[in-house]
Scaffold this motif. Structure first.
Motif, PDB file in Angstrom:
ATOM      1  N   ILE A   1      99.242 -10.078-113.271  1.00  0.00           N
ATOM      2  CA  ILE A   1      99.379  -9.167-112.122  1.00  0.00           C
ATOM      3  C   ILE A   1     100.751  -9.457-111.521  1.00  0.00           C
ATOM      4  N   THR A   2     101.599  -8.448-111.451  1.00  0.00           N
ATOM      5  CA  THR A   2     103.012  -8.730-111.143  1.00  0.00           C
ATOM      6  C   THR A   2     103.488  -7.994-109.878  1.00  0.00           C
ATOM      7  N   PRO A   3     104.562  -8.513-109.259  1.00  0.00           N
ATOM      8  CA  PRO A   3     105.058  -7.939-108.005  1.00  0.00           C
ATOM      9  C   PRO A   3     106.090  -6.841-108.262  1.00  0.00           C
ATOM     10  N   PHE A   4     106.490  -6.179-107.172  1.00  0.00           N
ATOM     11  CA  PHE A   4     107.440  -5.070-107.337  1.00  0.00           C
ATOM     12  C   PHE A   4     108.866  -5.550-107.569  1.00  0.00           C
ATOM     13  N   ASN A   5     109.177  -6.799-107.162  1.00  0.00           N
ATOM     14  CA  ASN A   5     110.609  -7.110-107.028  1.00  0.00           C
ATOM     15  C   ASN A   5     111.316  -7.449-108.338  1.00  0.00           C
ATOM     16  N   PHE A   6     110.555  -7.816-109.379  1.00  0.00           N
ATOM     17  CA  PHE A   6     111.166  -7.983-110.711  1.00  0.00           C
ATOM     18  C   PHE A   6     110.276  -7.297-111.747  1.00  0.00           C
TER      19      PHE A   6
ATOM     20  N   LEU B   1      98.497  -6.129-118.688  1.00  0.00           N
ATOM     21  CA  LEU B   1      99.431  -6.205-117.565  1.00  0.00           C
ATOM     22  C   LEU B   1      99.026  -5.204-116.494  1.00  0.00           C
ATOM     23  N   LYS B   2      98.869  -5.712-115.274  1.00  0.00           N
ATOM     24  CA  LYS B   2      98.654  -4.830-114.114  1.00  0.00           C
ATOM     25  C   LYS B   2      99.919  -4.953-113.275  1.00  0.00           C
ATOM     26  N   PRO B   3     100.873  -4.038-113.497  1.00  0.00           N
ATOM     27  CA  PRO B   3     102.143  -4.164-112.771  1.00  0.00           C
ATOM     28  C   PRO B   3     102.013  -3.677-111.334  1.00  0.00           C
ATOM     29  N   SER B   4     103.080  -3.869-110.580  1.00  0.00           N
ATOM     30  CA  SER B   4     103.090  -3.347-109.211  1.00  0.00           C
ATOM     31  C   SER B   4     103.022  -1.824-109.265  1.00  0.00           C
ATOM     32  N   GLU B   5     102.246  -1.266-108.375  1.00  0.00           N
ATOM     33  CA  GLU B   5     102.132   0.194-108.324  1.00  0.00           C
ATOM     34  C   GLU B   5     103.390   0.844-107.728  1.00  0.00           C
ATOM     35  N   ARG B   6     104.311  -0.005-107.195  1.00  0.00           N
ATOM     36  CA  ARG B   6     105.537   0.567-106.611  1.00  0.00           C
ATOM     37  C   ARG B   6     106.549   0.972-107.687  1.00  0.00           C
TER      38      ARG B   6
ATOM     39  N   GLY C   1      97.623 -14.664-114.813  1.00  0.00           N
ATOM     40  CA  GLY C   1      98.882 -15.069-114.186  1.00  0.00           C
ATOM     41  C   GLY C   1      99.147 -14.102-113.048  1.00  0.00           C
ATOM     42  N   PHE C   2      99.548 -14.630-111.914  1.00  0.00           N
ATOM     43  CA  PHE C   2      99.859 -13.761-110.770  1.00  0.00           C
ATOM     44  C   PHE C   2     101.181 -14.172-110.165  1.00  0.00           C
ATOM     45  N   VAL C   3     101.982 -13.179-109.787  1.00  0.00           N
ATOM     46  CA  VAL C   3     103.170 -13.428-108.970  1.00  0.00           C
ATOM     47  C   VAL C   3     103.177 -12.379-107.870  1.00  0.00           C
ATOM     48  N   GLY C   4     103.328 -12.825-106.629  1.00  0.00           N
ATOM     49  CA  GLY C   4     103.335 -11.887-105.497  1.00  0.00           C
ATOM     50  C   GLY C   4     103.295 -12.678-104.205  1.00  0.00           C
ATOM     51  N   SER C   5     102.736 -12.083-103.168  1.00  0.00           N
ATOM     52  CA  SER C   5     102.759 -12.748-101.862  1.00  0.00           C
ATOM     53  C   SER C   5     101.670 -13.825-101.783  1.00  0.00           C
ATOM     54  N   THR C   6     101.851 -14.770-100.880  1.00  0.00           N
ATOM     55  CA  THR C   6     100.943 -15.923-100.816  1.00  0.00           C
ATOM     56  C   THR C   6      99.494 -15.567-100.462  1.00  0.00           C
TER      57      THR C   6
ATOM     58  N   PHE D   1     101.809 -17.561-108.255  1.00  0.00           N
ATOM     59  CA  PHE D   1     103.083 -17.903-107.611  1.00  0.00           C
ATOM     60  C   PHE D   1     103.267 -16.996-106.405  1.00  0.00           C
ATOM     61  N   GLY D   2     103.520 -17.598-105.246  1.00  0.00           N
ATOM     62  CA  GLY D   2     103.513 -16.850-103.998  1.00  0.00           C
ATOM     63  C   GLY D   2     104.868 -16.725-103.336  1.00  0.00           C
ATOM     64  N   GLY D   3     104.829 -16.594-102.022  1.00  0.00           N
ATOM     65  CA  GLY D   3     106.026 -16.291-101.240  1.00  0.00           C
ATOM     66  C   GLY D   3     106.928 -17.498-101.018  1.00  0.00           C
TER      67      GLY D   3
ATOM     68  N   ARG E   1     114.033 -11.188-102.980  1.00  0.00           N
ATOM     69  CA  ARG E   1     113.879 -12.120-104.099  1.00  0.00           C
ATOM     70  C   ARG E   1     113.105 -13.328-103.598  1.00  0.00           C
ATOM     71  N   CYS E   2     112.218 -13.835-104.440  1.00  0.00           N
ATOM     72  CA  CYS E   2     111.474 -15.020-104.002  1.00  0.00           C
ATOM     73  C   CYS E   2     112.386 -16.240-103.974  1.00  0.00           C
ATOM     74  N   MET E   3     113.560 -16.140-104.597  1.00  0.00           N
ATOM     75  CA  MET E   3     114.501 -17.258-104.550  1.00  0.00           C
ATOM     76  C   MET E   3     115.685 -16.953-103.616  1.00  0.00           C
TER      77      MET E   3
ATOM     78  N   THR F   1     107.875 -16.679 -90.971  1.00  0.00           N
ATOM     79  CA  THR F   1     107.424 -15.609 -91.867  1.00  0.00           C
ATOM     80  C   THR F   1     108.437 -15.335 -92.964  1.00  0.00           C
ATOM     81  N   GLU F   2     107.927 -14.966 -94.129  1.00  0.00           N
ATOM     82  CA  GLU F   2     108.820 -14.468 -95.188  1.00  0.00           C
ATOM     83  C   GLU F   2     109.173 -13.024 -94.839  1.00  0.00           C
ATOM     84  N   ILE F   3     110.436 -12.762 -94.511  1.00  0.00           N
ATOM     85  CA  ILE F   3     110.824 -11.413 -94.056  1.00  0.00           C
ATOM     86  C   ILE F   3     111.033 -10.482 -95.249  1.00  0.00           C
TER      87      ILE F   3
ATOM     88  N   THR G   1     111.166 -24.823-116.790  1.00  0.00           N
ATOM     89  CA  THR G   1     110.061 -24.074-116.201  1.00  0.00           C
ATOM     90  C   THR G   1     110.405 -23.657-114.778  1.00  0.00           C
ATOM     91  N   PHE G   2     109.707 -22.617-114.319  1.00  0.00           N
ATOM     92  CA  PHE G   2     109.935 -22.032-112.999  1.00  0.00           C
ATOM     93  C   PHE G   2     108.662 -22.161-112.176  1.00  0.00           C
ATOM     94  N   GLY G   3     108.772 -22.744-110.986  1.00  0.00           N
ATOM     95  CA  GLY G   3     107.599 -22.774-110.121  1.00  0.00           C
ATOM     96  C   GLY G   3     107.876 -23.525-108.834  1.00  0.00           C
TER      97      GLY G   3
HETATM   98  P1  NAD Z   1     102.066  -8.316-103.316  1.00  0.00           P
HETATM   99  O1  NAD Z   1     101.330  -9.583-103.140  1.00  0.00           O
HETATM  100  O2  NAD Z   1     101.922  -7.249-102.298  1.00  0.00           O
HETATM  101  O3  NAD Z   1     101.638  -7.627-104.718  1.00  0.00           O
HETATM  102  C1  NAD Z   1     101.645  -8.333-105.921  1.00  0.00           C
HETATM  103  C2  NAD Z   1     100.591  -7.750-106.839  1.00  0.00           C
HETATM  104  O4  NAD Z   1      99.309  -7.910-106.242  1.00  0.00           O
HETATM  105  C3  NAD Z   1     100.751  -6.266-107.120  1.00  0.00           C
HETATM  106  O5  NAD Z   1     100.499  -6.014-108.475  1.00  0.00           O
HETATM  107  C4  NAD Z   1      99.720  -5.623-106.218  1.00  0.00           C
HETATM  108  O6  NAD Z   1      99.199  -4.432-106.758  1.00  0.00           O
HETATM  109  C5  NAD Z   1      98.636  -6.672-106.133  1.00  0.00           C
HETATM  110  N1  NAD Z   1      97.921  -6.633-104.841  1.00  0.00           N
HETATM  111  C6  NAD Z   1      98.438  -6.263-103.638  1.00  0.00           C
HETATM  112  N2  NAD Z   1      97.489  -6.359-102.684  1.00  0.00           N
HETATM  113  C7  NAD Z   1      96.366  -6.799-103.295  1.00  0.00           C
HETATM  114  C8  NAD Z   1      95.058  -7.099-102.824  1.00  0.00           C
HETATM  115  N3  NAD Z   1      94.715  -6.969-101.539  1.00  0.00           N
HETATM  116  N4  NAD Z   1      94.142  -7.547-103.715  1.00  0.00           N
HETATM  117  C9  NAD Z   1      94.473  -7.693-105.007  1.00  0.00           C
HETATM  118  N5  NAD Z   1      95.705  -7.414-105.508  1.00  0.00           N
HETATM  119  C10 NAD Z   1      96.638  -6.975-104.662  1.00  0.00           C
HETATM  120  O7  NAD Z   1     103.596  -8.707-103.540  1.00  0.00           O
HETATM  121  P2  NAD Z   1     104.860  -7.742-103.670  1.00  0.00           P
HETATM  122  O8  NAD Z   1     105.153  -7.144-102.330  1.00  0.00           O
HETATM  123  O9  NAD Z   1     104.716  -6.833-104.825  1.00  0.00           O
HETATM  124  O10 NAD Z   1     105.997  -8.811-104.059  1.00  0.00           O
HETATM  125  C11 NAD Z   1     106.704  -9.559-103.120  1.00  0.00           C
HETATM  126  C12 NAD Z   1     106.129 -10.950-102.966  1.00  0.00           C
HETATM  127  O11 NAD Z   1     106.121 -11.617-104.223  1.00  0.00           O
HETATM  128  C13 NAD Z   1     106.953 -11.845-102.049  1.00  0.00           C
HETATM  129  O12 NAD Z   1     106.082 -12.609-101.253  1.00  0.00           O
HETATM  130  C14 NAD Z   1     107.723 -12.740-103.015  1.00  0.00           C
HETATM  131  O13 NAD Z   1     108.136 -13.973-102.471  1.00  0.00           O
HETATM  132  C15 NAD Z   1     106.705 -12.920-104.079  1.00  0.00           C
HETATM  133  N6  NAD Z   1     107.316 -13.329-105.334  1.00  0.00           N
HETATM  134  C16 NAD Z   1     107.119 -14.621-105.733  1.00  0.00           C
HETATM  135  C17 NAD Z   1     107.697 -15.072-106.898  1.00  0.00           C
HETATM  136  C18 NAD Z   1     107.475 -16.487-107.361  1.00  0.00           C
HETATM  137  O14 NAD Z   1     107.728 -16.772-108.536  1.00  0.00           O
HETATM  138  N7  NAD Z   1     107.031 -17.389-106.513  1.00  0.00           N
HETATM  139  C19 NAD Z   1     108.484 -14.207-107.669  1.00  0.00           C
HETATM  140  C20 NAD Z   1     108.650 -12.892-107.230  1.00  0.00           C
HETATM  141  C21 NAD Z   1     108.053 -12.470-106.066  1.00  0.00           C
END
Ligand code: NAD
Length: 499
Positions: free
Chosen positions: A146-151, A172-177, A222-227, A247-249, A280-282, A383-385, A450-452
């Motif tokens: 499950i992946t985020p929008f930013n990469f 793969l469940k990519p970001s819907e954005r 595997g998940f990357v996105g907000s915390t 992997f979170g914020g 960017r998360c970095m 906060t992560e802005i 490795t990245f984390g």
């Molecule tokens: P997000 O958490 O909103 O979304 C990430 C994924 O989760 C998407 O595929 C989305 O569809 C899904 N999702 C969103 N809300 C959900 C819910 N309530 N229940 C289940 N799934 C849900 O993150 P984003 O806005 O796409 O990406 C930005 C965030 O990702 C930032 O916090 C950034 O720091 C983080 N990020 C972290 C890393 C890392 O390696 N640590 C890398 C890139 C981005």
């Protein structure tokens, strides 16, 4: 209006749930496509297809699997501009930055071509009398990400390249954005020779994610996105018995020592703070100069550089420094947080609130902001802005600066700028953060490391890419073998009854 699809069993498949999300062009603020949001039934169907296809793929020898990835690298290079254009159009980042997004994913694919080497097991000859022990790394089966929008190119490749190289099927469940590039990647992999059903893209939102979390066939996530979402997925995935890494914020601090080259530090901060609009998360979002004199010198160097930043659409050419943020909601959230900074007493040194771009008034552009005198109790610090906003927290000493980075709940990346090796070494050794830069503002490790992050920036015990990925996407089987003695005496020449 373009209607995007899923990619299931080697074909583009229309969504059947009746639910869609808008895919925006962040530069113009227009809806450019709609993406289907999968139902539980659609996800379960893809999982069933994956489960059927995976055993044959696992039986393909690792070198042949790696050859598919080799061909995929060629195709990524062939289609680099096309991928980057689609990526910029949906994400908003500049064209060179979009190419970087594809490139840093491609490098992990290149690393995964070494799968035959990485998958070799261990062997002990003569562990006991006539006993040998060997271990092998076997694929998990059906895996998901499950992946985020930013990469939208890099992070999917960080997951699916090692998963596939190890002989798994991957959903793969990519970001819907920004779902277009992931769909293009799936097509390219099939062109490279990947059998149908081994990489599938199922678009969706929380409903599709929950269907992944609850499907008993899926072995790892595997998940990357907000915390907050990382914590949710880690908890529910683990309690459902899956192997999960999330992997979170982030809130990355850059410490600037009095002996640093101030021009170099200011250049680094501007690139790391405002590049990709801070999405960017970095990204560096907190500058921590040590000593008031350092802080004054740094701010003096930063202000003209920030005021000169060129903000624009990716179509405006390669000299644009950063583009719009991803959605209107993201823009509003950033401006809301900037207001809290002002209200809570931080000094807004560069004010980007009134930024407007002629011809793109409806785009999600945000001007660059710089705060000074930020304190740790303020919302802009906690906060992560995820926008083009850099906060300066002044520290009196190195120990105080180190303490700020250590005490923050996030621990993804950090950097120190200094000419003193002893300070740099002390920092690298003591800091409780996963990725550390010494005079390097964005220390994203290359594919073979490795990245984390640490603390609230990562959940689970293995990192992304590098050797950890081969551990995450396989499980170890260890065989202890003893063979009874065989026919070492030679042939039998006399006819004897069987006994
Ligand atoms: P997000 O958490 O909103 O979304 C990430 C994924 O989760 C998407 O595929 C989305 O569809 C899904 N999702 C969103 N809300 C959900 C819910 N309530 N229940 C289940 N799934 C849900 O993150 P984003 O806005 O796409 O990406 C930005 C965030 O990702 C930032 O916090 C950034 O720091 C983080 N990020 C972290 C890393 C890392 O390696 N640590 C890398 C890139 C981005």
């Amino acid at each position: 209006m373009q209607e995007l699809s899923h990619y299931i069993d080697g074909a583009h498949v229309k969504g059947t749930s009746g639910r869609f999300a808008d895919v925006m062009n962040p530069a113009t603020g227009e809806v450019q496509a709609k993406v289907p949001l999968a139902s539980v039934e659609e996800m379960d169907h893809a999982v069933a297809v994956a489960a059927k296809a995976q055993p044959a793929w696992a039986a393909v020898n690792p070198q042949r699997r790696a050859r598919v990835l080799m061909k995929f690298v060629d195709l990524l290079n062939r289609d680099m501009d096309k991928l980057a254009e689609a990526l910029s159009r949906e994400h908003g980042k500049t064209f060179p930055d979009a190419k970087g997004d594809v490139q840093r994913g491609l490098e992990v694919v290149e690393y995964c071509i070494g799968a035959p080497q990485m998958l070799k097991g261990e062997y002990t000859d003569g562990a006991g009398p006539g006993i040998d022990i060997y271990s092998m790394r076997q694929p998990l089966g059906v895996t998901a990400g499950i992946t985020p929008f930013n990469f939208p190119a890099m992070i999917p490749m960080w997951m699916f390249a090692p998963a596939i190289a190890c002989g798994n099927a991957f959903i793969l469940k990519p970001s819907e954005r920004d779902p277009s590039v992931p769909l293009m990647l799936a097509e390219l992999l099939e062109e490279a020779g990947l059998p149908k059903g081994i990489l599938q893209v199922v678009n969706g939102d929380k409903g599709a994610v929950d269907a992944i979390l609850d499907n008993p066939v899926i072995q790892s996530i595997g998940f990357v996105g907000s915390t907050p979402i990382a914590e949710y997925i880690y908890g529910r995935g683990c309690s459902n018995g899956k192997r999960v890494q999330c992997f979170g914020g982030a809130k990355n601090h850059m410490i600037v020592m009095p002996d640093a080259d101030m021009d170099q530090a200011a250049d680094a901060l501007v690139g790391a703070g405002y590049g990709a609009a801070g999405e960017r998360c970095m990204a560096i979002s907190v500058a921590v100069p040590v000593g008031d004199e350092t802080a004054d010198r740094l701010i003096e160097k930063l202000v003209p550089r920030i005021e000169k930043l060129k903000v624009g659409p990716y179509t405006a050419g390669d000299d644009v420094d950063y583009g719009p943020v991803v959605t209107k909601a993201a823009k509003e959230n950033i401006l809301r947080l900037v207001q809290t900074g002002i209200d809570q007493g931080a000094k807004l040194v560069v004010d980007g609130r009134d930024f407007k771009l002629q011809g793109y008034e409806d785009g999600f552009f945000v001007g660059a902001h710089l705060f000074d005198n930020v304190t740790t109790d303020m919302d802009i610090y906690k906060t992560e802005i995820f926008g083009p906003v850099l906060s300066t927290v002044r520290a009196k000493t190195y120990e105080e600066a180190l303490g700020y980075a250590m005490d923050h709940e996030y621990g993804n990346g950090t950097a120190i700028f200094t000419r003193d090796g002893d300070t740099a070494r002390d920092f690298a050794s003591r800091i409780n953060i996963g990725m550390v830069g010494i005079n390097v503002p964005i220390p994203v490790p290359l594919a073979y490391h490795t990245f984390g992050g640490w603390k609230k920036s990562a959940f689970g015990d293995l990192n992304q890419h590098g050797p950890d990925a081969f551990k995450f996407y396989t499980r170890t089987k260890t065989v202890t073998a003893r063979w009874p003695s065989g026919l070492k005496e030679g042939g039998e020449f006399h006819f004897k009854p069987m006994d």
